[in-house]
Design a protein around this motif. Sequence first.
Motif, PDB file in Angstrom:
ATOM      1  N   GLY A 118      65.313  48.671   0.798  1.00 53.93           N
ATOM      2  CA  GLY A 118      64.568  49.332   1.527  1.00 53.93           C
ATOM      3  C   GLY A 118      64.585  50.903   1.737  1.00 53.93           C
ATOM      4  O   GLY A 118      63.915  51.575   2.458  1.00 53.93           O
ATOM      5  N   VAL A 119      65.627  51.530   1.086  1.00 53.96           N
ATOM      6  CA  VAL A 119      65.894  52.715   1.102  1.00 53.96           C
ATOM      7  C   VAL A 119      65.637  53.642  -0.060  1.00 53.96           C
ATOM      8  O   VAL A 119      65.945  53.154  -0.994  1.00 53.96           O
TER       9      VAL A 119
ATOM     10  N   VAL B 151      72.833  57.042  -9.649  1.00 51.51           N
ATOM     11  CA  VAL B 151      72.025  56.749  -8.212  1.00 51.51           C
ATOM     12  C   VAL B 151      72.762  57.660  -7.328  1.00 51.51           C
ATOM     13  O   VAL B 151      73.882  57.297  -6.946  1.00 51.51           O
ATOM     14  N   VAL B 152      72.280  58.418  -6.295  1.00 53.66           N
ATOM     15  CA  VAL B 152      72.737  59.212  -5.369  1.00 53.66           C
ATOM     16  C   VAL B 152      72.425  58.502  -4.188  1.00 53.66           C
ATOM     17  O   VAL B 152      71.281  58.161  -3.556  1.00 53.66           O
ATOM     18  N   LEU B 153      73.495  57.940  -3.493  1.00 59.50           N
ATOM     19  CA  LEU B 153      73.527  57.111  -2.267  1.00 59.50           C
ATOM     20  C   LEU B 153      73.329  58.048  -0.820  1.00 59.50           C
ATOM     21  O   LEU B 153      74.137  59.018  -1.038  1.00 59.50           O
ATOM     22  N   PRO B 154      73.035  57.206  -0.010  1.00 57.64           N
ATOM     23  CA  PRO B 154      72.819  57.973   1.175  1.00 57.64           C
ATOM     24  C   PRO B 154      74.180  58.233   2.098  1.00 57.64           C
ATOM     25  O   PRO B 154      74.501  58.630   2.961  1.00 57.64           O
ATOM     26  N   ASP B 155      75.274  57.093   1.576  1.00 54.83           N
ATOM     27  CA  ASP B 155      76.705  57.227   2.200  1.00 54.83           C
ATOM     28  C   ASP B 155      77.428  56.743   1.273  1.00 54.83           C
ATOM     29  O   ASP B 155      77.050  56.066   0.055  1.00 54.83           O
ATOM     30  N   ASP B 156      78.784  56.556   1.594  1.00 55.83           N
ATOM     31  CA  ASP B 156      79.519  55.990   0.419  1.00 55.83           C
ATOM     32  C   ASP B 156      80.202  54.730   0.917  1.00 55.83           C
ATOM     33  O   ASP B 156      81.360  54.164   0.641  1.00 55.83           O
TER      34      ASP B 156
ATOM     35  N   THR C  13      76.706  49.806   0.722  1.00 54.55           N
ATOM     36  CA  THR C  13      75.825  50.373  -0.130  1.00 54.55           C
ATOM     37  C   THR C  13      76.137  50.449  -1.507  1.00 54.55           C
ATOM     38  O   THR C  13      75.178  50.329  -2.297  1.00 54.55           O
ATOM     39  N   GLN C  14      77.290  50.885  -1.979  1.00 48.27           N
ATOM     40  CA  GLN C  14      77.662  50.624  -3.202  1.00 48.27           C
ATOM     41  C   GLN C  14      77.414  49.465  -3.936  1.00 48.27           C
ATOM     42  O   GLN C  14      76.754  49.440  -5.224  1.00 48.27           O
ATOM     43  N   ARG C  15      77.822  48.373  -3.311  1.00 48.03           N
ATOM     44  CA  ARG C  15      77.315  46.905  -4.020  1.00 48.03           C
ATOM     45  C   ARG C  15      76.046  46.743  -4.008  1.00 48.03           C
ATOM     46  O   ARG C  15      75.628  46.112  -4.859  1.00 48.03           O
TER      47      ARG C  15
ATOM     48  N   VAL D 221      79.285  51.461 -12.285  1.00 45.91           N
ATOM     49  CA  VAL D 221      80.608  51.611 -11.578  1.00 45.91           C
ATOM     50  C   VAL D 221      80.086  52.703 -10.369  1.00 45.91           C
ATOM     51  O   VAL D 221      79.054  53.292 -10.341  1.00 45.91           O
ATOM     52  N   ALA D 222      80.868  52.487  -9.011  1.00 48.04           N
ATOM     53  CA  ALA D 222      80.351  53.071  -7.916  1.00 48.04           C
ATOM     54  C   ALA D 222      81.722  53.868  -7.809  1.00 48.04           C
ATOM     55  O   ALA D 222      82.882  53.661  -7.914  1.00 48.04           O
ATOM     56  N   LYS D 223      81.560  55.120  -7.265  1.00 52.64           N
ATOM     57  CA  LYS D 223      82.495  55.983  -6.735  1.00 52.64           C
ATOM     58  C   LYS D 223      81.938  57.275  -5.628  1.00 52.64           C
ATOM     59  O   LYS D 223      80.873  57.873  -6.146  1.00 52.64           O
ATOM     60  N   GLY D 224      82.386  56.880  -4.366  1.00 49.47           N
ATOM     61  CA  GLY D 224      81.883  57.812  -3.382  1.00 49.47           C
ATOM     62  C   GLY D 224      80.520  57.551  -3.390  1.00 49.47           C
ATOM     63  O   GLY D 224      80.047  56.394  -2.943  1.00 49.47           O
ATOM     64  N   ARG D 225      79.654  58.582  -3.200  1.00 53.47           N
ATOM     65  CA  ARG D 225      78.186  58.470  -3.089  1.00 53.47           C
ATOM     66  C   ARG D 225      77.458  58.368  -4.050  1.00 53.47           C
ATOM     67  O   ARG D 225      76.181  58.780  -4.290  1.00 53.47           O
ATOM     68  N   HIS D 226      77.840  57.788  -5.100  1.00 51.33           N
ATOM     69  CA  HIS D 226      77.304  57.882  -6.613  1.00 51.33           C
ATOM     70  C   HIS D 226      77.481  56.271  -7.040  1.00 51.33           C
ATOM     71  O   HIS D 226      78.674  55.755  -6.918  1.00 51.33           O
TER      72      HIS D 226
END
Length: 200
Positions: free
Chosen positions: A77-78, A99-104, A108-110, A168-173
């Motif tokens: 939904g974001v 993908v640029v995430l709104p937070d880390d 959210t990463q998952r 893979v996820a790292k920080g806000r990406h």
Amino acid sequence: MSRFLSFFRFALRPRRASAQAFHPRVRAAVLLLVATGVLAACTPTYDWRTVMNNDNGYTVDLPAKPSADERQVEIGGVSMKMLMQTAEAADAVFVVGTVVLPDDQVQTQRAALEFLRTGLARNLGVAPDSHATQIPLAAGGQVLGLEMTLTGKAGPQHEKRVLYARLVAKGRHVYQAAIIASQAPPEEQIDQFFQSFKLY
């Protein structure tokens, strides 16, 4: 490579909204695959060059001069930005999507990883099989990611597609490095791409 482009255009047709969370995941795969079709001509050889993407925090070897694209995707939904670099060589398309995430936050990463993993598999009409792998860091060390090798049929002609992907996820990406082709590229070319993919 026109058969790839026709598939991507077909996949972009709008779909009716559903109460299930399935469609956003499918859109993620569609957006990735559309990005892979931005180059119209097939390049017969591999001309590897190192691309350092400082804005998104990775370096990778690509087999041709890359093109860039940007899309908005909806995850949980974001609305989030997905940035892509693609290169085409020898009937295969190589792509790195970010993908640029709104937070880390871990959740959210998952959610973003699942969005990409499920969408890629659904676009080929197969189960989202994946297993754990290690993604190297440019400064040394590794971070845990997912690896996928899928074969399925896609597009209006139900043509065979082979997909290799690392998520893979790292920080806000959240990153998606992938190769999409009608048949498997030589092993050394697959290794060149994935072994060179490193995060900052």
